[in-house]
Scaffold this active site. Structure first.
Site, PDB file in Angstrom:
ATOM      1  N   ASP A   1      35.548  68.361   0.951  1.00 47.24           N
ATOM      2  CA  ASP A   1      36.929  68.290   0.485  1.00 47.24           C
ATOM      3  C   ASP A   1      37.016  68.541  -1.028  1.00 47.24           C
ATOM      4  OD1 ASP A   1      39.608  67.860   0.861  1.00 47.24           O
ATOM      5  OD2 ASP A   1      39.460  65.708   1.197  1.00 47.24           O
TER       6      ASP A   1
ATOM      7  N   SER B   1      32.618  64.962   9.575  1.00 47.90           N
ATOM      8  CA  SER B   1      32.377  63.514   9.738  1.00 47.90           C
ATOM      9  C   SER B   1      30.956  63.031   9.453  1.00 47.90           C
ATOM     10  CB  SER B   1      32.761  63.014  11.149  1.00 47.90           C
ATOM     11  OG  SER B   1      34.154  62.869  11.275  1.00 47.90           O
TER      12      SER B   1
END
Ligand code: ADP
Length: 187
Positions: A40, A127
């Site tokens: 991110d 994840s």
């Protein structure tokens, strides 16, 4: 490693997701689309402020992005024209629907890309960083979900690429893809 699944080239390689010359890269985002660490952070810093501005608009319009779903923005300064932001589950031990939510994050991203007519797409390992999902298990889910989607939608894409950051994660994905193909060989 690369394999053809119903007309889409599925490639696994080691590298940095932000450098990929594909139409869309997938971001391992959070529900608020706030930008964070890992993938991110790398995407927002390489792509510039346009991505955060579009994320803000999505947050205002629909409150962000639920776990297991995906939204799309432009790619700002990236080579990729679009960023698909998906939210994987935080690992809580495996009994809180984590497996299905992770599968859903991959499926939603593939469906959104297909709906937009995007022909080449790159995923990171969702994840398995800050969200602590065990990597072997995550790799199995990623490969099975992607293979099933590609088999169900012949020639949906030219290429789907998994860009894994370290040799260990690449090895886990290669092993997982090998297993998935053993149980149902690619065409
Ligand atoms: P999450 O919060 O969904 O766990 P992270 O970004 O923390 O996402 O990590 C997901 C995976 O992406 C980890 O395996 C991490 O090593 C890897 N990763 C981190 N930065 C990059 C990058 N620039 N390109 C590709 N993979 C990356």
């Amino acid at each position: 490693m690369e394999v053809n699944i119903a007309g889409t080239l599925l490639k696994l390689l080691q590298g940095n997701i932000v450098e990929q010359d594909v139409e869309a890269i997938v971001n391992a985002a959070n529900t608020g689309l706030w930008g964070g660490s890992g993938v991110d952070g790398a995407i927002h810093s390489a792509g510039g402020p346009a991505i955060a501005a579009e994320c803000r608009r999505i947050r205002e319009e629909q409150g962000g992005c639920p776990v297991g779903r995906a939204v799309i923005t432009s790619g700002g300064f990236l080579k990729a024209r679009y960023v698909i932001h998906t939210v994987g589950p935080i690992w809580h031990g495996g009994r809180q629907g984590e497996d299905e939510l992770l599968a859903s994050a991959y499926r939603s991203s593939l469906q959104l890309a297909k709906d937009r007519g995007i022909k080449s797409l790159a995923f990171p390992s969702i994840s398995t960083g800050a969200y602590r999902f065990p990597v072997e298990r995550a790799a199995g889910i990623a490969m099975a979900t992607t293979k099933d989607f590609l088999a169900a939608h012949p020639a949906a894409f030219k290429e789907v690429r998994f860009v894994l950051f370290t040799p260990a994660v690449l090895a886990a994905f290669e092993q997982a893809l090998g297993k998935v193909l053993e149980s149902a060989p690619a065409s």
